[in-house]
Motif scaffolding. Structure first.
Motif, PDB file in Angstrom:
ATOM      1  N   LYS A   1      -8.017   0.421  10.499  1.00  0.00           N
ATOM      2  CA  LYS A   1      -7.720   1.555  11.408  1.00  0.00           C
ATOM      3  C   LYS A   1      -6.406   2.206  11.000  1.00  0.00           C
ATOM      4  CE  LYS A   1     -10.345  -0.117  15.359  1.00  0.00           C
ATOM      5  NZ  LYS A   1     -10.410  -1.593  15.412  1.00  0.00           N
ATOM      6  N   LYS A   2      -5.404   1.337  10.644  1.00  0.00           N
ATOM      7  CA  LYS A   2      -4.104   1.879  10.226  1.00  0.00           C
ATOM      8  C   LYS A   2      -3.872   1.463   8.773  1.00  0.00           C
ATOM      9  CE  LYS A   2       0.644   2.099  11.704  1.00  0.00           C
ATOM     10  NZ  LYS A   2       1.720   1.252  12.200  1.00  0.00           N
ATOM     11  N   GLU A   3      -3.564   2.434   7.910  1.00  0.00           N
ATOM     12  CA  GLU A   3      -3.449   2.155   6.472  1.00  0.00           C
ATOM     13  C   GLU A   3      -2.476   1.002   6.194  1.00  0.00           C
ATOM     14  OE1 GLU A   3      -2.653   5.709   4.107  1.00  0.00           O
ATOM     15  OE2 GLU A   3      -1.981   4.372   2.490  1.00  0.00           O
ATOM     16  N   GLY A   4      -2.915   0.046   5.395  1.00  0.00           N
ATOM     17  CA  GLY A   4      -2.038  -1.046   4.953  1.00  0.00           C
ATOM     18  C   GLY A   4      -1.822  -2.146   5.976  1.00  0.00           C
ATOM     19  N   ILE A   5      -2.488  -2.040   7.153  1.00  0.00           N
ATOM     20  CA  ILE A   5      -2.283  -3.040   8.224  1.00  0.00           C
ATOM     21  C   ILE A   5      -3.630  -3.642   8.634  1.00  0.00           C
ATOM     22  CG2 ILE A   5      -1.457  -3.357  10.620  1.00  0.00           C
ATOM     23  CD1 ILE A   5       0.818  -2.678   8.693  1.00  0.00           C
ATOM     24  N   CYS A   6      -3.643  -4.958   8.794  1.00  0.00           N
ATOM     25  CA  CYS A   6      -4.882  -5.665   9.168  1.00  0.00           C
ATOM     26  C   CYS A   6      -5.264  -5.378  10.623  1.00  0.00           C
ATOM     27  CB  CYS A   6      -4.678  -7.172   8.958  1.00  0.00           C
ATOM     28  SG  CYS A   6      -6.111  -8.153   9.441  1.00  0.00           S
ATOM     29  N   ASP A   7      -6.522  -4.961  10.850  1.00  0.00           N
ATOM     30  CA  ASP A   7      -7.007  -4.716  12.225  1.00  0.00           C
ATOM     31  C   ASP A   7      -6.963  -5.999  13.044  1.00  0.00           C
ATOM     32  OD1 ASP A   7      -7.680  -2.200  11.367  1.00  0.00           O
ATOM     33  OD2 ASP A   7      -9.856  -2.540  11.362  1.00  0.00           O
ATOM     34  N   ALA A   8      -7.295  -7.141  12.374  1.00  0.00           N
ATOM     35  CA  ALA A   8      -7.460  -8.396  13.110  1.00  0.00           C
ATOM     36  C   ALA A   8      -6.139  -8.992  13.565  1.00  0.00           C
ATOM     37  CB  ALA A   8      -8.218  -9.403  12.254  1.00  0.00           C
ATOM     38  N   CYS A   9      -5.084  -8.954  12.703  1.00  0.00           N
ATOM     39  CA  CYS A   9      -3.854  -9.679  13.089  1.00  0.00           C
ATOM     40  C   CYS A   9      -2.573  -8.860  12.906  1.00  0.00           C
ATOM     41  CB  CYS A   9      -3.756 -11.010  12.325  1.00  0.00           C
ATOM     42  SG  CYS A   9      -3.354 -10.808  10.599  1.00  0.00           S
ATOM     43  N   GLY A  10      -2.694  -7.619  12.387  1.00  0.00           N
ATOM     44  CA  GLY A  10      -1.507  -6.752  12.299  1.00  0.00           C
ATOM     45  C   GLY A  10      -0.607  -7.036  11.103  1.00  0.00           C
TER      46      GLY A  10
END
Ligand code: AP5
Length: 213
Positions: A145-154
């Motif tokens: 959802k956000k470039e370069g950041i994991c949806d599951a754990c941030g």
């Protein structure tokens, strides 16, 4: 239900294995994830495995088999599992088979996710993996959802060391020599099922659900 995922590096075995695990309530057992967790933790096993992984080579059978058998002996694997990245050689498959036979058990499905080599090279350069939980994305096909950041754990998403083009080519070469013979191995046992891995990941999973029921 005991399932083995087959397919070239980057074919989408891990993506589908996670979907099967979530959909059917089975543990997802990935030897690659186990090795990467050990590399990250700086364990002796991780140090040994890293030397092979960074070159795109297979970790020796003896070490890999020991780790896998320890993992599937754990309680959560009692009612089955999805194996992702194991077996990868005929000797690994034979050991697994022999261990299962001792308990009167067997692999129920070997799902071969088929993708031509030319698609694989393109896919791997776009893969991003979470440094913390191992979730995988693709910058075009399965973006976070956000470039370069994991949806599951941030946590941060990175390009794996072994996803560089030259290493991917080595991994494909080793796959064709050492892992592709497993397709005949499981076909001879009557459990091989093939799916077209060039479809989008949701469509591939629909095809797998038709196989597993
Ligand atoms: P491992 O982690 O098992 O790597 P691999 O088999 O090479 O598989 P990958 O994880 O690279 O690919 P995948 O098929 O799971 O694809 P993914 O779903 O991520 O092993 C790493 C290393 O550890 C080995 O090289 C070896 O050194 C060692 N090792 C591990 N097991 C071993 C064993 N048994 N024996 C010896 N050594 C061992 O998808 C790839 C990309 O495509 C992602 O970006 C994904 O988002 C995207 N994608 C997925 N599906 C689709 C789709 N349908 N359409 C478009 N994009 C898609």
């Amino acid at each position: 239900m005991k399932i083995v995922m087959l397919g070239a590096p980057g074919a989408g075995k891990g993506t589908q294995a996670k979907m099967i695990a979530a959909g059917y309530g089975l543990p997802h057992v990935s030897t690659g994830d186990i090795f990467r967790a050990n590399v990250k933790g700086g364990t002796p096993l991780g140090m040994e495995a890293k030397a092979y992984m960074d070159k795109g080579k297979l970790v020796p059978d003896e070490l890999t088999v020991r780790i896998l058998l320890d993992r599937v002996a754990q309680d959560d694997c009692k009612n089955g599992y999805v194996l992702d990245g194991f077996p990868r050689t005929i000797p690994q498959a034979e050991v697994l088979d022999a261990e299962l036979s001792k308990m009167g058990e067997k692999i129920d499905f070997a799902i071969d996710v088929e993708v031509p080599d030319e698609n694989i090279i393109r896919r791997m350069s776009g893969r991003r993996a979470c440094v913390n939980c191992g979730a995988t994305y693709h910058i075009v096909h399965i973006p976070p959802k956000k470039e370069g950041i994991c949806d599951a754990c941030g946590s941060e998403l990175i390009l794996r060391d072994d996803d560089k083009e030259e290493t991917v080519k080595n991994r494909l070469e080793i796959y064709h020599k050492q892992t592709q013979p497993l397709i005949d191995f499981y076909n001879n046992k009557g459990v091989l099922k093939e799916v077209d891995g060039t479809k989008d990941s949701a469509a591939v999973f629909e095809d797998i659900k038709k196989i597993l029921g």
